[in-house]
Motif scaffolding. Structure first.
Motif, mmCIF file in Angstrom:
data_model
loop_
_atom_site.group_PDB
_atom_site.id
_atom_site.type_symbol
_atom_site.label_atom_id
_atom_site.label_comp_id
_atom_site.label_asym_id
_atom_site.label_seq_id
_atom_site.Cartn_x
_atom_site.Cartn_y
_atom_site.Cartn_z
ATOM 1 N N SER A 45 0.798 -1.208 -0.205
ATOM 2 C CA SER A 45 -0.133 -0.286 -0.449
ATOM 3 C C SER A 45 0.952 1.268 0.551
ATOM 4 N N LEU A 46 0.328 2.478 -0.259
ATOM 5 C CA LEU A 46 1.013 3.597 0.070
ATOM 6 C C LEU A 46 1.993 4.162 1.168
ATOM 7 N N VAL A 47 1.191 3.574 2.572
ATOM 8 C CA VAL A 47 1.081 4.101 3.364
ATOM 9 C C VAL A 47 2.648 2.626 3.798
ATOM 10 N N GLN A 48 2.393 1.625 3.736
ATOM 11 C CA GLN A 48 3.646 0.485 3.105
ATOM 12 C C GLN A 48 4.891 0.841 2.541
ATOM 13 N N GLN A 49 4.726 1.888 0.923
ATOM 14 C CA GLN A 49 5.848 1.881 0.543
ATOM 15 C C GLN A 49 6.771 3.334 1.546
ATOM 16 N N HIS A 50 5.932 4.224 1.698
ATOM 17 C CA HIS A 50 6.301 5.369 2.368
ATOM 18 C C HIS A 50 6.555 4.390 4.067
ATOM 19 N N ARG A 51 6.609 3.713 4.518
ATOM 20 C CA ARG A 51 6.976 3.119 5.680
ATOM 21 C C ARG A 51 9.041 2.142 5.415
ATOM 22 N N LEU A 52 8.679 1.971 4.373
ATOM 23 C CA LEU A 52 10.382 1.620 3.603
ATOM 24 C C LEU A 52 10.960 2.914 3.747
ATOM 25 N N VAL A 53 10.414 3.580 3.004
ATOM 26 C CA VAL A 53 11.483 4.976 2.731
ATOM 27 C C VAL A 53 11.419 5.567 3.704
ATOM 28 N N TYR A 54 10.890 5.638 5.070
ATOM 29 C CA TYR A 54 11.241 6.912 6.132
ATOM 30 C C TYR A 54 12.000 5.844 7.179
#
Length: 82
Positions: A45-54
């Protein structure tokens, strides 16, 4: 404070196949904007993608070296279309 180049390097290490663009907001060198596409985002999900980057930048964010990061994440196929 971190530079856009150092953030891009860190992201490239975390996501070796990625297409990455990082820039500072005009007049705000401590506020960065990143566009990143990677196969690591497939099925996430978009949230999971952003968590990976963060997560890849966690130490810079928690230390305050990186004050703010706006993100736009893509699958590699989406990047090619944009």
């Amino acid at each position: 404070m971190v530079s856009p180049e150092s953030v891009a390097e860190r992201l490239k290490t975390a996501f070796p196949d990625a297409r990455i663009q990082v820039r500072a907001e005009e007049g705000r060198p401590d506020h960065l904007f990143a566009r990143i596409a990677s196969t690591a985002f497939e099925g996430k999900s978009l949230v999971q993608q952003h968590r990976l980057v963060y997560a890849a930048l966690a130490d810079k964010l928690s230390s305050g070296e990186l004050h703010a990061l706006a993100l736009k994440t893509f699958l590699l196929s989406e990047w090619m279309e944009s």
